[in-house]
Design a protein around this motif. Structure first.
Motif: not given
Length: 471
Positions: A369-380
């Motif tokens: 079992a796995e929980y994954q969080a991805r956060h993308y930052f503003p860029d071009q």
């Protein structure tokens, strides 16, 4: 020895004098307040005197080894000289700054042999060997034996082969989906070869696959991976490459993509149950497509082209994983990583990834079992922050049916709560190892390897008397 009263003359000497061996004499007078230890006056040592006008000449019979001692300023200096066979003349002279020199000469001789004491022989009486308890009949002798060789000569060094069939639905995990991330449905057939080179401490894996897609033309792919784990190197090295090609439809030509990856890592044990592993990785992509097909966007395989892959054709990643084993058959882990943009600046990353998970071994089954969080930052490439939360459940099974082959199954379910998208996988693999078992599998590919090998040995020994069915 007691001496009567009066004056006495007592002479004591060593019968067989040896170099640097001394004799100490203790004399006790009765009636004194305390016993007094008196030694005789030290004898005067004689030396050969050599002057500049008259050196010392000595004739010695060889072959032998001579030690020459010279008394100089109260200290004795010595040197050795080897003499050849026959009578030899040894000449000793005073030094340039000396009026005279004092020498003592010793010749190497053998000691008198010591006669060994004869060993006491035990007295024993030999006894006749008793007759056998039973006599075998003459016709019971066996002249022919039948043996079963479970493994033919050769083949054990060829590695492990496997054939896999899988049904999969997936959404691109790298896309910052707004709910329009179209799912891919396909059946995959894959042939895999694994090999562990013990002399190089390296694991090799190669996959050849084809995908029969619900939409779009079939995909052909090749993947290879090398995992180098030399104990004399400070880091572990992983190198990989992929190549995919597809013709999305009859109106479009063949498209392709290629990727190379590399990673450096090392595991540090904090406690016997806790460890952390920092990783630094890098990748480079090449895509034949430079934009999505406007007419048939869902027909293109995600490994051939996605908008995200086109915007991020190279990158640098850093990560660290912390693992904890509360029991031998359990593993808890957490990881934190960052992936750069094409400028390779991880301090201004494209996105960061946080994962928490656990694995549990249940005999031949493994639950994850796995929980994954991805956060993308503003860029071009994007104007706003985007966060994805993904939950993954997996159930793996691996069982060896004979000494030469086994079966592996897997079921996986992934839910992205940010877009309410479900992905899934069902696969079955047939493994041909020719008694190599887990040897060719990378340690990260099969969890709890030591326990699996122990269970395998128990299984083989418990069924070793099952007959010639391959056991």
């Amino acid at each position: 020895r007691r001496l009567p009263g009066g004056s006495h003359l007592l002479r004591v000497r060593i019968a067989d004098p040896v170099l640097n061996q001394y004799l100490r004499v203790v004399i006790r007078e009765p009636g004194a307040v305390s016993d007094s230890s008196l030694t005789s006056r030290p004898g005067r040592r004689t030396y050969h005197v050599a002057t500049r006008q008259e050196p010392v000449s000595v004739y010695l019979e060889g072959p032998t080894r001579v030690r020459i001692d010279e008394l100089r300023d109260g200290q004795t200096f010595y040197r050795y000289r080897n003499l050849a066979a026959g009578w030899q003349r040894v000449r000793l002279e005073a030094g340039p700054q000396q009026k005279q020199a004092l020498f003592r000469i010793y010749r190497l001789t053998t000691r008198q042999p010591v006669m060994p004491v004869p060993a006491r022989l035990p007295v024993w009486t030999p006894l006749a060997v008793p007759l056998p308890a039973a006599n075998l009949p003459a016709d019971s002798s066996q002249t022919q034996r039948t043996t079963i060789d479970r493994f033919s000569l050769g083949g054990q060094e060829d590695g492990t082969w496997s054939l896999t069939a899988a049904l999969q639905r997936r959404h691109d995990a790298d896309e910052e989906s707004d709910g329009n991330n179209q799912a891919e449905d396909f059946a995959e057939l894959r042939a895999t070869h694994r090999f562990f080179a013990a002399d190089k401490h390296s694991y090799f894996r190669t996959d050849l696959l084809t995908r029969l897609r619900d939409e779009g033309g079939p995909t052909l792919g090749a993947r290879t991976w090398v995992d180098i784990r030399r104990p004399d190197w400070p880091v572990e090295i992983a190198l990989g490459g992929t190549l995919y090609t597809q013709r999305p439809d009859d109106e479009t030509g063949s498209e392709w993509s290629a990727t190379v990856r590399g990673a450096l890592s090392r595991q540090f044990n904090i406690t016997p149950r806790t460890a952390h592993q920092p990783v630094i990785s890098m990748f480079q992509r090449w895509l034949s497509l430079d934009e999505d097909l406007q007419q048939h966007p869902g027909r293109v395989d995600q490994d051939v082209y996605t908008e995200y892959k086109n915007d991020h054709q190279s990158g640098l990643g850093i990560a660290d994983m912390l693992t904890y084993r509360p029991w031998l058959d359990s593993l808890w882990y957490g990881s934190l990583g960052a992936v750069s943009n094409e400028n390779l600046n991880v301090f201004d990353p494209d996105h960061v990834v946080v994962a928490l998970g656990a694995r549990q071994l249940l005999h031949n089954w493994q639950a994850s079992a796995e929980y994954q969080a991805r956060h993308y930052f503003p860029d071009q490439d994007r104007n706003n922050h985007v966060t994805q939360n993904r939950y993954q459940l997996s159930l793996d099974w691996l069982g060896w049916r004979t000494d030469k082959h086994g079966w592996q199954g897997r079921a996986q379910l992934i839910w992205n709560d940010s877009s309410n998208e479900f992905s899934g996988l069902l696969s079955i693999s047939w493994i041909q190892s020719n008694a190599r078992f887990y040897r060719d599998f990378r340690p990260a590919e099969r969890g709890f390897r030591s326990l699996r090998e122990r269970q395998l040995l128990e299984q083989l020994f418990s069924t070793s008397a099952g007959g010639p069915d391959g056991r």
